[in-house]
Design an enzyme around this catalytic site. Structure first.
Site, PDB file in Angstrom:
ATOM      1  N   ASP A  37     -20.666  -1.661  34.424  1.00  0.00           N
ATOM      2  CA  ASP A  37     -21.965  -2.316  34.536  1.00  0.00           C
ATOM      3  C   ASP A  37     -21.849  -3.816  34.253  1.00  0.00           C
ATOM      4  O   ASP A  37     -21.020  -4.239  33.448  1.00  0.00           O
ATOM      5  CB  ASP A  37     -22.936  -1.676  33.531  1.00  0.00           C
ATOM      6  CG  ASP A  37     -24.380  -2.026  33.828  1.00  0.00           C
ATOM      7  OD1 ASP A  37     -24.671  -2.502  34.936  1.00  0.00           O
ATOM      8  OD2 ASP A  37     -25.220  -1.820  32.935  1.00  0.00           O
ATOM      9  N   HIS A  75     -19.604  -8.494  42.248  1.00  0.00           N
ATOM     10  CA  HIS A  75     -18.978  -7.242  42.677  1.00  0.00           C
ATOM     11  C   HIS A  75     -17.523  -7.468  43.083  1.00  0.00           C
ATOM     12  O   HIS A  75     -16.655  -6.637  42.795  1.00  0.00           O
ATOM     13  CB  HIS A  75     -19.776  -6.634  43.830  1.00  0.00           C
ATOM     14  CG  HIS A  75     -21.165  -6.222  43.450  1.00  0.00           C
ATOM     15  ND1 HIS A  75     -21.441  -5.442  42.347  1.00  0.00           N
ATOM     16  CD2 HIS A  75     -22.367  -6.506  44.032  1.00  0.00           C
ATOM     17  CE1 HIS A  75     -22.749  -5.234  42.261  1.00  0.00           C
ATOM     18  NE2 HIS A  75     -23.333  -5.883  43.261  1.00  0.00           N
ATOM     19  N   LEU A 120      -1.127   8.835  37.327  1.00  0.00           N
ATOM     20  CA  LEU A 120      -2.521   8.589  36.969  1.00  0.00           C
ATOM     21  C   LEU A 120      -3.414   9.068  38.103  1.00  0.00           C
ATOM     22  O   LEU A 120      -3.129   8.815  39.271  1.00  0.00           O
ATOM     23  CB  LEU A 120      -2.759   7.091  36.735  1.00  0.00           C
ATOM     24  CG  LEU A 120      -4.199   6.637  36.468  1.00  0.00           C
ATOM     25  CD1 LEU A 120      -4.670   7.144  35.102  1.00  0.00           C
ATOM     26  CD2 LEU A 120      -4.307   5.115  36.529  1.00  0.00           C
TER      27      LEU A 120
END
Length: 253
Positions: free
Chosen positions: A21, A38, A132
């Site tokens: 956020d 962004h 991962l």
């Protein structure tokens, strides 16, 4: 005694989920359009992914775009769809070389065709990754996923937690069993879950920070993991596994 959970408690390491956020607010604070925030946030994703496995993380789930985010201004939504497409196209080969597997969770039927194609290509390119697992939540709603999983179970396959977890995985296009969330991080100063991994976070430890996502660094991640390692996770038991087992035996006798 407080047990450190920084080291993996299961094969595959910790499951860390992040609500990324603050991109838009970061951009506004720097006098830039929200789209710039962004883009900077995407660079942060790369830095965190590159360091996650080294910090004991086996599964990293990132909240990129919620189902409610379709209500944002159309220009911003289109920019985000292009950004997601470019990110997946750009990062897939690098992730494959690092042993990182990418999976996209959430609805796919509303994604633009170029993004949907990039999703399939990235998942295929990184399918052999074992160091991962990076799950990116796109057009994601935990409540909608739970409803979909419940509908799948209505066919009579049983109502156990394990069966529900399998149905939830199917609803999310997740082919692999994924452990529950150990640590959930939210950046940007807000302190809410925002319809993210509600089932999987039943016993997650929560860590909130005022740092905006574009400013979040691997050092911030390490700080969250240090705090996590100092917490006592009892999962409904009293302190100490032996005591908890003794209490269960006592109640059952």
């Amino acid at each position: 005694m407080i047990q450190s959970t920084l080291l993996p408690l299961r094969a595959g390491g910790l499951h860390v989920a992040i609500i990324m956020d603050g991109n838009g607010r970061w951009a506004e604070a720097h006098g830039k359009p929200r789209t710039a925030g962004h883009r900077e946030g995407a660079r942060t994703v790369r830095r965190i992914v590159e360091r996650a496995a080294d910090q004991g993380i086996g599964t990293l789930t990132l909240y990129a775009f919620s189902s409610d985010n379709w209500n944002r201004p159309p220009d911003e939504v289109r920019s985000l769809m292009r950004l997601f497409t470019a990110y997946l196209r750009r990062e897939a080969e690098s992730c494959a070389e690092q042993g990182v597997r990418i999976r996209i969770i959430g609805r796919r039927d509303r994604l633009p065709r170029p993004l949907h194609e990039a999703v399939l290509r990235a998942e295929g390119t990184t399918s052999e990754g074992r160091s991962l697992l990076v799950r990116i939540a796109l057009d994601y709603s935990a409540r909608d996923s739970i409803l979909e999983a419940a509908a799948r179970l209505a066919g009579g396959r049983g109502g156990s937690r394990e069966a529900f977890a399998r149905a939830l995985g199917e609803a999310l296009h997740e082919s692999l069993p994924v452990p529950d969330v150990d640590l959930l991080i939210r950046t940007g100063g807000e302190q809410r879950l925002s319809d993210f991994l509600l089932w999987e976070s039943a016993y997650a430890e929560l860590w909130f920070t005022d740092v905006m996502w574009p400013d979040f660094t691997p050092e911030h991640l390490a700080a969250a993991l240090r705090d996590f390692s100092a917490r006592e996770r009892r999962f409904g038991r009293v302190t100490g596994t032996a005591q908890g087992e003794a209490d269960v035996r006592s109640l059952a006798s």
